[in-house]
Design a protein around this motif. Structure first.
Motif, PDB file in Angstrom:
ATOM      1  N   ILE A 213      23.021  19.838  46.331  1.00  9.47           N
ATOM      2  CA  ILE A 213      23.993  20.247  45.316  1.00  9.47           C
ATOM      3  C   ILE A 213      25.163  19.268  45.298  1.00  9.47           C
ATOM      4  CG2 ILE A 213      25.608  22.059  44.603  1.00  9.47           C
ATOM      5  CD1 ILE A 213      22.715  22.946  44.307  1.00  9.47           C
ATOM      6  N   GLY A 214      25.506  18.747  44.120  1.00  8.57           N
ATOM      7  CA  GLY A 214      26.625  17.819  44.005  1.00  8.57           C
ATOM      8  C   GLY A 214      27.942  18.527  43.744  1.00  8.57           C
ATOM      9  N   GLY A 215      29.008  17.736  43.624  1.00 10.99           N
ATOM     10  CA  GLY A 215      30.336  18.283  43.382  1.00 10.99           C
ATOM     11  C   GLY A 215      31.398  17.471  44.091  1.00 10.99           C
ATOM     12  N   LYS A 216      32.589  18.031  44.194  1.00  7.69           N
ATOM     13  CA  LYS A 216      33.694  17.379  44.892  1.00  7.69           C
ATOM     14  C   LYS A 216      33.520  17.551  46.396  1.00  7.69           C
ATOM     15  CE  LYS A 216      38.742  17.437  45.299  1.00  7.69           C
ATOM     16  NZ  LYS A 216      39.994  18.106  44.846  1.00  7.69           N
ATOM     17  N   LEU A 217      33.551  16.450  47.135  1.00  4.85           N
ATOM     18  CA  LEU A 217      33.297  16.511  48.579  1.00  4.85           C
ATOM     19  C   LEU A 217      34.536  16.969  49.342  1.00  4.85           C
ATOM     20  CD1 LEU A 217      31.211  15.970  50.830  1.00  4.85           C
ATOM     21  CD2 LEU A 217      32.189  13.663  51.022  1.00  4.85           C
ATOM     22  N   TYR A 218      34.387  18.061  50.060  1.00  3.93           N
ATOM     23  CA  TYR A 218      35.433  18.537  50.973  1.00  3.93           C
ATOM     24  C   TYR A 218      35.119  17.921  52.329  1.00  3.93           C
ATOM     25  CZ  TYR A 218      38.178  21.825  53.819  1.00  3.93           C
ATOM     26  OH  TYR A 218      39.055  22.381  54.719  1.00  3.93           O
ATOM     27  N   LYS A 219      35.842  16.857  52.683  1.00  2.00           N
ATOM     28  CA  LYS A 219      35.461  16.021  53.816  1.00  2.00           C
ATOM     29  C   LYS A 219      35.565  16.743  55.155  1.00  2.00           C
ATOM     30  CE  LYS A 219      36.645  11.678  51.509  1.00  2.00           C
ATOM     31  NZ  LYS A 219      37.495  10.467  51.548  1.00  2.00           N
ATOM     32  N   HIS A 220      36.483  17.693  55.260  1.00  2.00           N
ATOM     33  CA  HIS A 220      36.645  18.379  56.541  1.00  2.00           C
ATOM     34  C   HIS A 220      35.352  19.026  56.997  1.00  2.00           C
ATOM     35  CE1 HIS A 220      37.548  21.815  59.179  1.00  2.00           C
ATOM     36  NE2 HIS A 220      38.483  21.020  59.671  1.00  2.00           N
ATOM     37  N   SER A 221      34.633  19.652  56.062  1.00  2.00           N
ATOM     38  CA  SER A 221      33.381  20.330  56.400  1.00  2.00           C
ATOM     39  C   SER A 221      32.151  19.592  55.885  1.00  2.00           C
ATOM     40  CB  SER A 221      33.381  21.755  55.820  1.00  2.00           C
ATOM     41  OG  SER A 221      34.427  22.523  56.370  1.00  2.00           O
ATOM     42  N   MET A 222      32.373  18.492  55.163  1.00  5.01           N
ATOM     43  CA  MET A 222      31.284  17.706  54.575  1.00  5.01           C
ATOM     44  C   MET A 222      30.386  18.578  53.699  1.00  5.01           C
ATOM     45  SD  MET A 222      31.730  14.564  55.130  1.00  5.01           S
ATOM     46  CE  MET A 222      30.135  13.904  54.647  1.00  5.01           C
ATOM     47  N   VAL A 223      31.025  19.294  52.757  1.00  4.97           N
ATOM     48  CA  VAL A 223      30.306  20.091  51.762  1.00  4.97           C
ATOM     49  C   VAL A 223      30.943  19.837  50.404  1.00  4.97           C
ATOM     50  CG1 VAL A 223      29.587  21.906  53.359  1.00  4.97           C
ATOM     51  CG2 VAL A 223      31.778  22.120  52.160  1.00  4.97           C
ATOM     52  N   THR A 224      30.182  20.098  49.342  1.00  3.02           N
ATOM     53  CA  THR A 224      30.741  19.951  48.005  1.00  3.02           C
ATOM     54  C   THR A 224      31.324  21.278  47.529  1.00  3.02           C
ATOM     55  OG1 THR A 224      28.572  20.384  46.996  1.00  3.02           O
ATOM     56  CG2 THR A 224      29.184  18.081  47.385  1.00  3.02           C
TER      57      THR A 224
END
Length: 253
Positions: free
Chosen positions: A139-150
């Protein structure tokens, strides 16, 4: 009542009620409110609780970055991951949340039958690069780097198009009153949405996450299909969750 006894009682109340009201506790014990407030100050300094106006709340766990979390309780996470992976069945669709415990699920997934894995975590997708039978949907989207999820609208829209059979949810804290929580509002919204789209949701719980509360609520504990805990976790720690009729799966079951 001795100071140590009062502090033990305060921790018991936090576990049971999710908060301590200084005035109410002082009245119940026949003590001055100043005495209770002093206890709360000392316990906050010892990082046993979080002081707020009028009382205290459970301590929110610290949120180290993704790389740092890999070194926290690795053996327990492997144990949880191996147990959870056995819950996957042929032909099913599994949604794997981001996180180091979920990465252990990915590493232990069955390799002798086909199934699909949906994830909004590029690191989880990477774990499955060489898996022989797993079809992987990222699943794509904006990457939340702290948890490495979109996160964000793109991720939310794509998740709405899938109906996972089972979702392995990652959280930073679980509390019988405050429920399942994490440290970021957008990430909490995505997790909640995945759970709403999934037939079943399970949470892997390590000791440091138990009876704590992070700032952003995901779901009440009663909204999940079950929590998975490691062998050796004290039964007294699990009692409030059993009282709430939350199914509990121990890795030594």
């Amino acid at each position: 009542m001795l100071t140590g006894q009062r502090k033990t009682l305060i921790l018991d109340i936090l576990r049971r009620d999710g908060q301590v009201i200084a005035k109410a506790l002082a009245d119940d014990l026949g003590l001055s409110e100043d005495t209770i407030r002093r206890d709360l100050r000392e316990m906050a300094a010892e990082r046993l609780l979080k002081r707020v106006h009028g009382g205290a709340l459970p301590l929110a766990p610290e949120l180290p970055d993704f790389s740092a979390r890999r070194s926290v309780s690795p053996d327990v996470k492997r144990q949880l991951g191996a147990y959870a992976a056995k819950m996957v069945r042929p032909g099913r669709t599994v949604f794997l949340d981001g996180g180091t415990t979920t990465a252990e699920i990915a590493r232990h997934l069955p390799r002798n039958f086909a199934f699909s894995v949906v994830t909004h975590s590029p690191t989880i997708a990477g774990e499955l690069e060489h898996h022989p039978t797993a079809e992987v949907i990222l699943i794509g989207g904006k990457l939340y780097k702290h948890s490495m999820v979109t996160t964000g609208a793109v991720a939310m829209g794509a998740i709405s198009q899938v109906r996972p059979d089972i979702f392995f949810l990652g959280v930073t804290a679980i509390h019988p009153v405050h429920g399942l929580s994490t440290g970021d509002f957008e990430e909490a919204a995505i997790k909640r949405h995945i759970a709403q789209c999934s037939a079943e949701t399970y949470v892997m719980v390590t000791q440091e996450k138990l009876d704590a509360a992070s700032p952003c609520n995901i779901l009440p504990v009663t909204a999940v299909s079950g929590i998975v805990v490691p062998s050796g976790m004290a039964e007294v720690s699990l009692a409030p969750y059993r009282s709430a009729r939350v199914p509990i799966f121990r890795t030594d079951d």
